[in-house]
Design an enzyme around this catalytic site. Structure first.
Site, mmCIF file in Angstrom:
data_model
loop_
_atom_site.group_PDB
_atom_site.id
_atom_site.type_symbol
_atom_site.label_atom_id
_atom_site.label_comp_id
_atom_site.label_asym_id
_atom_site.label_seq_id
_atom_site.Cartn_x
_atom_site.Cartn_y
_atom_site.Cartn_z
ATOM 1 N N ASP A 1 6.542 -11.049 -35.910
ATOM 2 C CA ASP A 1 6.880 -10.001 -35.292
ATOM 3 C C ASP A 1 6.138 -8.756 -35.033
ATOM 4 O O ASP A 1 5.077 -8.867 -35.681
ATOM 5 C CB ASP A 1 8.389 -9.238 -36.169
HETATM 6 C C1 BGC Z 1 11.183 -6.126 -32.851
HETATM 7 C C2 BGC Z 1 11.195 -7.569 -32.227
HETATM 8 C C3 BGC Z 1 10.868 -7.470 -30.860
HETATM 9 C C4 BGC Z 1 9.102 -6.887 -30.797
HETATM 10 C C5 BGC Z 1 8.678 -6.834 -29.612
HETATM 11 C C6 BGC Z 1 9.712 -5.648 -32.706
HETATM 12 O O1 BGC Z 1 9.768 -4.282 -33.000
HETATM 13 O O2 BGC Z 1 11.354 -6.256 -34.107
HETATM 14 O O3 BGC Z 1 12.477 -8.245 -32.065
HETATM 15 O O4 BGC Z 1 10.916 -8.859 -30.239
HETATM 16 O O5 BGC Z 1 9.295 -5.914 -31.357
HETATM 17 O O6 BGC Z 1 9.171 -5.677 -28.930
#
Ligand code: BGC
Length: 821
Positions: free
Chosen positions: A230
């Protein structure tokens, strides 16, 4: 692929390491000399959020227009995998048009507690429903040659402190509740990527959790794709790589690539381990390349699909005296009042990384007007504030006086529900509750159209006749609401989660949110209906509940066997008939109950469902084939899945609390009577109570060891895991905190004075204010796009830990080092 094997020979150590992190927020790195291209990934999940080149470095603002579908908590209520598949296909077409190779979704975390800020982005409290929906979504997207990222693996069910919190969960709950949806989706679809979660799981960050990323994901489930972090979830990069994390996102910094190089050089990471990771990355990159032809799409056609998805996902929760559907143009149409700020300013999606810039958007007010509905309107409340404006209430009370029906559009505020922080309570804003209370005291025919991604308490429920839950219904929500209210579409959604009457009814109520160090999943497997059923607590609306404008009858339940051995399959058939006068769809739900289990179990568990569309008078047969997954539980003592011998009931109904037919089967599996150590004493798990409570000792027995300490960071020395809030206790820390906040917040003042922010900017600022203080310092390095290095952070930490001279020197040196080419 021979080509990949060849490339592995050609790539230098530095190049291999560089492939293990992104080039920036949304791209992997290219290596031009070897013709290795870069691919683009983008959020997800209920639409495409592709940022144009040169957008903000935090990846939060501005994205190209795309179709905004209902969010997952709404889509799950369709109980229709075919629909979810189609939504996936449609979003994939938009990915193709925008050059995106991997869509960052679906998110299939379990809705453990109604207050998790990100519940709107998740399907259900039930792993079977979540797994089925996630599976369909992945299949739909990937059928078009676009990859997916199954997220957030795993046990990310709380947003507060999500980047540092340790989720403490016993092995049975982990396997049966939190992992089994992922297991189904991985085994049935092979998503191109899986995204690891931010949090720790039982003491180890998900991003470096070998048990999750390799032992379970690869060895047990045969996952052969790429694990991506993530955004900012990496803690120790080398440990992460060894545990099974191939791609770090976002990219931009060079530190972690260097650490990989050093680790290979000093022998702590083998070249084979690095090659294995690079091989997976190259496979992903070249698979994406194969499918890269750009195509266009029909915006209107996609919009109509969004309307259809919203219609199928809406849940009619209450319909007393058949107040719905309303008549529109015909004679005798009722005099209607529409109340609510949200009727004019729609709320149709949640905030954070999933925010879509919709291609079209209408409000309920606008659609009603366009359709020629005559109605009076009053605002009633302000959607972004909590305090009641009594003048707005009076105005609303005035206009409803001589109307036949009042429709109040009510729902959670965009400021309440977001990625990055949890809701503080389960109430609607005060001003909305006050409005509903006032109107129901003077009018008998009140219908609520509810918007929002998660359950709320409804103190006014007995005063209203109709309740249509639209959830967060995407850009087609207003058109769908009109069709459903006026009977142009027949509601067919069913809740994918339990609506408890009060927050305190939920089993995790006392244990959520927790932190900053640990969150204990004390209720174990008793999540949602598994708990409400076990303790016989009446929910406001049960899991699986949803009404229709027609009626259905179930008959002829037939089980293919009376006795079943492990390895055999049980076929269950049942007839369902539309006994009403309208076309409609019913969701036939199949639950399995173990009657004489020797281990603690839920009262029953969902193991099959089928959505059937029927004309008036029509009958169709549904068929379910149950294998051992329908009867298994995770036997922690032996660390394996197990089917226990015994008598099981097959319950078929139209909700978890509306079972119409029951059949029985004796299963011959493993005989466990007397084998479970925790069975001897009555415990909160064998006999849970209302409210749910488990002592440290009770929980540690099923957890299997002493519970990790909840001790909070003492403040003696600051580390990479210290948060901005922690360091803001010091003078320098406060300055750093202020500088970071300034960077990410959209300014509300310019040289010329106050700036009026758009609602999205306001909401994103609010999210930042709530979330950022709890982000660890290491995440700042990762999201700085190379501007801040670990070396600089080391310098800063020395200063914060009172080694000012040494720290100052280090900081200057590292800044200079970073400026050099
Ligand atoms: C989120 C993810 C997301 C990623 C990219 C993170 O803060 O938890 O679900 O895909 O950011 O934007």
């Amino acid at each position: 692929m021979d080509k990949i094997k060849e490339l592995l020979k050609e790539l230098t150590l530095k190049e291999k390491a560089s492939l293990c992190s992104g080039a920036d927020m949304w791209h992997t790195k290219a290596i031009e000399r070897l013709d290795i291209p870069s691919i683009m990934v983008s959020d997800g999940p209920h639409g495409l959020r592709r940022q144009p080149e040169g957008a903000d470095q935090f990846g939060l603002h501005k994205s190209v227009p795309a179709t905004c579908f209902p969010t997952a908590s709404a889509l799950a209520c369709s109980w229709n995998p075919k629909l979810i598949y189609e939504v996936g296909e449609t979003i994939a077409e938009e990915c193709k048009a925008e050059g995106v190779s991997v869509l960052l979704g679906p998110g299939i975390n379990i809705k453990r507690n109604p207050l998790c800020g990100r519940n709107f982005e998740y399907y259900s409290e039930d792993p079977y429903l979540s797994g089925k929906m996630g599976t369909a979504f992945i299949q739909g997207v990937q059928s078009k040659g676009i990859g997916t990222s199954l997220k957030h693996f795993a046990v990310n069910n709380q947003e507060n402190n999500r980047m540092t919190i340790n989720a403490v969960v016993d092995e049975r709950a982990l396997r049966e509740i939190y992992l089994s949806g992922f297991e189904m989706a991985v085994k049935e679809t092979q998503p191109w990527t899986v995204m690891c979660a931010y949090n720790k799981v039982n003491g180890t960050y998900a991003s470096e959790n070998r048990k999750l990323l390799t032992d379970i994901l690869v060895d047990e489930w045969n996952f052969d794709g790429v694990v991506v972090s993530d955004w900012g979830a990496v803690n120790d990069r080398v440990q992460g790589l060894q545990a099974g994390l191939q791609l770090e996102m976002p990219g931009g910094g060079k530190d972690n690539d260097r650490k990989i190089v050093e680790a290979v050089k000093n022998g702590s990471l083998s070249m084979e381990e690095l090659d294995a990771a690079v091989e997976k990355l190259l496979t992903l990159i070249f698979n994406s390349e194969k499918n890269k032809e750009v195509s266009s799409y029909d915006v209107e056609e996609h919009h109509q699909k969004a309307v259809k998805a919203a219609e199928e996902s809406a849940v009619l929760l209450k319909n007393e005296e058949a107040i719905l559907p309303l008549q529109d143009h015909e004679k005798g149409a009722k005099k209607i009042a529409v109340l609510g700020d949200l009727a004019v300013n729609p709320r149709y999606q949640g905030s954070g990384s999933s925010l879509i810039n919709p291609t079209r958007l209408k409000s309920i007010h606008q659609v009603f007007s366009e359709k020629g509905i005559e109605f009076d309107y009053a605002k009633g409340y302000d959607r972004l504030v909590d305090k009641t404006d009594i003048d707005l209430v009076y105005e609303a009370a005035e206009i409803v006086k001589d109307t036949d029906v009042v429709i109040i559009v009510a729902g959670l505020s965009a400021l309440a529900e977001s990625e990055g922080f949890d809701r503080e309570h389960m109430d609607l804003p005060h001003n909305q509750n006050d409005l509903i209370k006032e109107i129901t005291s003077i009018h008998d025919n009140v219908i609520i159209v509810l918007v929002g991604g998660a359950p709320i308490e409804m103190p006014w429920i007995n005063g209203i006749k109709g309740l249509l839950n639209m959830y967060l219904s995407g850009q087609g929500g207003a058109e769908a609401t009109f069709d459903l209210l006026f009977g142009h579409a027949n509601p067919s959604g069913k809740l994918g989660e339990t609506y408890g009457e009060k927050y305190k009814d939920y089993p995790s109520g006392k244990y959520f949110p927790e932190g900053p160090s640990t969150v204990e999943y004390r209720e174990s497997i008793y999540v949602g209906y598994r708990y409400f059923d076990k303790v016989k607590l009446e929910p406001l609306f049960p899991f699986g509940h949803g009404l229709s404008y027609t009626s259905f009858e179930f008959s002829n339940l037939v089980l293919s066997k009376k006795e079943l051995s492990v390895g055999e399959k049980l076929t269950v058939k049942v007839d369902v008939t539309n006994t009403g006068s309208r076309e409609g769809a019913e969701v036939v739900q199949l639950y399995v109950k173990h009657k004489n289990s020797s281990v603690f179990k839920a009262e029953k568990e969902l193991k099959g469902f089928d959505k059937v569309s029927l004309n008036p008078g029509e009958t169709k047969q549904c068929e379910f084939v149950l294998d051992e997954n329908a009867f298994r539980f995770y036997y922690t003592k032996d660390a394996r899945w197990c089917v226990e011998s015994g008598d099981y009931e097959i319950l078929v109904g139209s909700s978890s609390r509306d079972i119409h037919l029951t059949g029985g089967v004796t299963v011959h599996g493993v005989d466990l009577i007397g084998h479970e150590e925790w069975q001897e004493a009555e415990s909160p798990y064998t006999a849970p109570t209302v409210p749910f409570q488990a002592s440290d000792r009770d929980f540690s027995v099923i957890f299997g060891e002493t519970l990790p300490t909840k001790a909070v960071f003492p403040g003696e020395s600051f580390t990479y895991d210290s948060t901005l809030k922690d360091i803001s206790r010091t003078y320098l820390g406060k300055k750093v905190y202020g500088a970071v906040m300034k960077q990410v917040m959209t300014p509300t003042k310019s040289q010329d004075g106050e700036v009026v922010l758009s609602e999205n900017e306001l909401v994103t600022n609010h999210m930042m204010e709530k979330m950022l203080p709890h982000n660890p310092l290491r995440s700042l390095v990762i999201s700085s796009n190379g501007k801040l290095t670990y070396g600089m952070l080391d310098g800063l930490l020395l200063i914060l830990n009172k080694k000012r001279l040494k720290g100052g020197g280090k900081l200057v040196l590292e800044v200079v080092k970073n400026l050099m080419p």
